[in-house]
Design an enzyme around this catalytic site. Structure first.
Site, PDB file in Angstrom:
ATOM      1  N   ASP A 236       0.830  -1.198   0.000  1.00  0.00           N
ATOM      2  CA  ASP A 236       0.000   0.000   0.000  1.00  0.00           C
ATOM      3  C   ASP A 236       0.870   1.256   0.000  1.00  0.00           C
ATOM      4  O   ASP A 236       1.857   1.328   0.739  1.00  0.00           O
ATOM      5  CB  ASP A 236      -0.866  -0.035   1.270  1.00  0.00           C
ATOM      6  N   GLU A 285      14.340 -15.439  -0.327  1.00  0.00           N
ATOM      7  CA  GLU A 285      14.783 -16.506   0.586  1.00  0.00           C
ATOM      8  C   GLU A 285      13.754 -17.624   0.667  1.00  0.00           C
ATOM      9  O   GLU A 285      14.060 -18.734   1.076  1.00  0.00           O
ATOM     10  CB  GLU A 285      14.931 -15.954   2.011  1.00  0.00           C
TER      11      GLU A 285
HETATM   12  C1  GLC Z   1      -4.212   3.054  -0.586  1.00  0.00           C
HETATM   13  C2  GLC Z   1      -5.445   2.223  -0.402  1.00  0.00           C
HETATM   14  C3  GLC Z   1      -6.572   3.106   0.033  1.00  0.00           C
HETATM   15  C4  GLC Z   1      -6.203   3.757   1.338  1.00  0.00           C
HETATM   16  C5  GLC Z   1      -4.876   4.489   1.224  1.00  0.00           C
HETATM   17  C6  GLC Z   1      -4.323   4.828   2.573  1.00  0.00           C
HETATM   18  O1  GLC Z   1      -4.330   3.964  -1.625  1.00  0.00           O
HETATM   19  O2  GLC Z   1      -5.724   1.532  -1.576  1.00  0.00           O
HETATM   20  O3  GLC Z   1      -7.771   2.408   0.171  1.00  0.00           O
HETATM   21  O4  GLC Z   1      -7.193   4.666   1.727  1.00  0.00           O
HETATM   22  O5  GLC Z   1      -3.902   3.691   0.603  1.00  0.00           O
HETATM   23  O6  GLC Z   1      -3.872   3.661   3.212  1.00  0.00           O
END
Ligand code: GLC
Length: 575
Positions: A236, A285
């Site tokens: 993310d 790994e």
């Molecule tokens: C990413 C996720 C989204 C979230 C953001 C903050 O873009 O896909 O849903 O709100 O990160 O974590």
């Protein structure tokens, strides 16, 4: 027309595999580089299947529906976060990276899910949220409690404010969800204290990746889930962890508009690649080709390619593709640019049309071009027609494709959710100006005539967002066995893709001459050749059939020996 969703009697497309660290046989086969042409299905756990009837999807629910995903024909499942979280941003605010939130189940449920998936030949990719934690994370809580000088504060970005009393934020950065990217703290003695950085909601403080404890912790978290048997991570905000030294002002108060056009002091900084080089070593790994997938919003596909250099991650989402409207020239250009950008780094291109952050593509394409946050339902029939064609186009491209739960049912976005049921934090931060992500997060319909349409076990039972009554007609049950349904189109497309290695493989498409508004390209492999034709125009277009019809998103007519490509359609041909 009915389907027993728990029916596992149908033989698996592939032999069952060991549920552990060994390479597994998936729908795509157990070949090296399984991820290069994998079709990966995103499960948004809140909205996929509710096992216990509390209105919220959960891991036992997902587990019970794995046979559906195996039969759909995908290779891997990416699960959005199910970790312990106060849910300020639907789980993207993680309080404990090694625990499952009770709303989703337990670690034992996660373990059982991973094992079952492997037995069905499906790989599991989990979401990792390393840019920020929840404000309820133990580290952040201690940092607040212990006050200025606490070493825990070094793990986040705490700064004194500007102005005589420190009453102004330390710099001019704005939160992606609106408002300043800084929130002021209160010291343990009750007086106003330092500020902390949060690129997203105030409940999502950004980690300071310069601090070695943060890097150590995430390496350990990676190992925790790899030891559990996961096949990879979707990372993310993969472009956000490293901030420009000194956290310099941006000098603009319209920062959201700059996103995607430029390298920002908080996004896509070159230093972030060091992190991925370290992570790649860990992934390597483990046996079985565990992968990392970057959610990196970068200004260009070329900069996205930096995340997938041979010693970094395996894939990165192609948001330029996702943002392209239904226009032949624009599509051709983004396809070429994407393939060209990935070739030098020997990474597969990826393709995606929908996810949990954008308006579903059946609704985007139902409207005039207008970005990825659309608030109007538009022309549903038009949108669905184009969405079906767009899917066949996407699945004919070399590389890996991502599907978002419910798109195989042709679901539209729910554009008329009442404000009082909305939960997207950006909706509230922007006072309704933006933040309409709840519309693509409505629980999906499985069966029956009464909400929650099999999402939960009890007709009339709850669902955390209300489903439109029209979704009774879009359920898995209704669409199964109907050859004209979108679900059967997806099933056929994925089956054909497995039978024809030219689909998905390779790094290039050969464009064929075609009329304006029509795309035609050829893919060659040792196992045979393949042509895809796409008519994006509002008129049917006649062509000489390039080969034997494999699959079409709309009914094809033959006139005077020529094939008529219906408006907004895609056709696959074996040649
Ligand atoms: C990413 C996720 C989204 C979230 C953001 C903050 O873009 O896909 O849903 O709100 O990160 O974590």
């Amino acid at each position: 027309m009915t389907q027993n969703l728990a029916d596992t009697s149908r033989p698996a497309a592939v032999p069952a595999a060991e549920p552990t660290a060994e390479p597994i046989a998936t729908n795509a086969g157990a070949s090296r580089g399984w991820w290069r042409d994998a079709v990966i299905y995103q499960v948004y756990p809140r909205s996929f299947a509710d096992g216990n009837g509390d209105g919220m999807g959960d891991l036992p629910g997902v587990r019970s529906r794995l046979p559906y995903l195996r039969d759909l024909g995908v290779d891997a499942v990416w699960l959005s976060p199910f970790y312990a979280s106060p849910q300020a941003d639907a789980g993207y605010d993680v309080a404990d990276y090694r625990a499952v939130d009770p709303m989703f189940g337990t670690l034992l449920d996660a373990d059982a899910l991973i094992r079952d998936a492997h037995q069905l030949g499906l790989r599991i990719i989990v979401d990792l949220v390393p840019n920020h934690s929840s404000d309820q994370h133990e580290w952040f809580q201690r940092a607040l409690r212990e006050g200025p000088g606490s070493p825990l504060r070094e793990r986040y970005h705490f700064r004194p404010g500007k102005g005589a009393q420190g009453e102004l934020p330390p710099n001019d950065w704005e939160s992606i969800f609106g408002g300043p990217a800084w929130t002021r703290t209160v010291d343990p003695d009750g007086t106003p204290g330092d500020w902390y950085l949060h690129l997203f909601a105030p409940e999502q403080p950004d980690f300071n990746w310069e601090n070695p404890a943060v890097a150590d912790e995430f390496r350990s978290i990676l190992r925790f889930w790899l030891d559990m048997g996961v096949d990879g991570f979707r990372i993310d905000v993969a472009h956000g962890m490293v901030k420009a030294p000194g956290l310099p002002d941006l000098g603009s108060h319209d920062q959201l508009k700059l996103l995607g056009n430029d390298v920002m002091p908080f996004f896509d900084q070159d230093g972030v690649h060091e992190i991925y080089r370290a992570w790649r070593k860990i992934l390597d790994e483990y046996p079985g080709e565990r992968i990392g997938v970057a959610e990196a919003w970068t200004p260009t596909v070329q900069r996205t390619a930096n995340y997938v250099r041979p010693d970094e991650l395996h894939q990165a989402f192609n948001f330029q593709y996702l943002g392209t409207h239904w226009d032949a020239a624009a599509l051709r250009e983004v396809i070429d640019v994407s393939l060209d950008a990935m070739r030098p780094v020997d990474a597969p291109a990826t393709w995606v049309l929908s996810n949990h952050d954008v308006t579903r593509h059946a609704t985007r394409f139902a409207n005039p071009p207008g970005g990825t946050q659309i608030r109007t339902a538009g022309d549903r029939e038009l949108g669905l027609r184009r969405a079906r064609a767009a899917t066949l186009l996407m699945l004919a491209l070399p590389g890996s494709a991502y599907l978002y739960q419910g798109e195989e049912l042709g679901l539209p976005d729910v554009t008329d959710l009442p404000d009082e049921v909305r939960q997207d934090p950006s909706f509230f931060r922007q006072a309704g100006q933006d933040g309409f992500r709840d519309g693509c997060r409505v629980p999906i319909p499985w069966s029956g005539t009464e909400a929650p349409y099999g999402f939960g076990p009890t007709p009339g039972g709850p669902s955390w967002l209300p489903q439109p009554a029209s979704w009774a007609e879009l359920s898995v049950e209704v669409q199964t066995g109907d050859p004209t349904s979108t679900l059967e189109l997806y099933r056929s497309a994925l089956a054909v893709r497995r039978e024809h290695p030219a689909l998905g493989a390779g790094t290039a498409v050969s464009w064929l001459p075609s009329a304006e508004g029509v795309l035609a390209f050829r893919r060659d492999s040792a196992a045979g050749s393949f042509v895809c034709t796409v008519n994006t125009t509002p008129e049917p277009v006649r062509i000489a059939a390039p080969g034997r019809l494999l699959l079409a998103s709309a009914e094809l007519a033959v006139v005077d020996g020529e094939s008529v490509l219906p408006t907004d359609s895609a056709v696959w041909w074996a040649v």
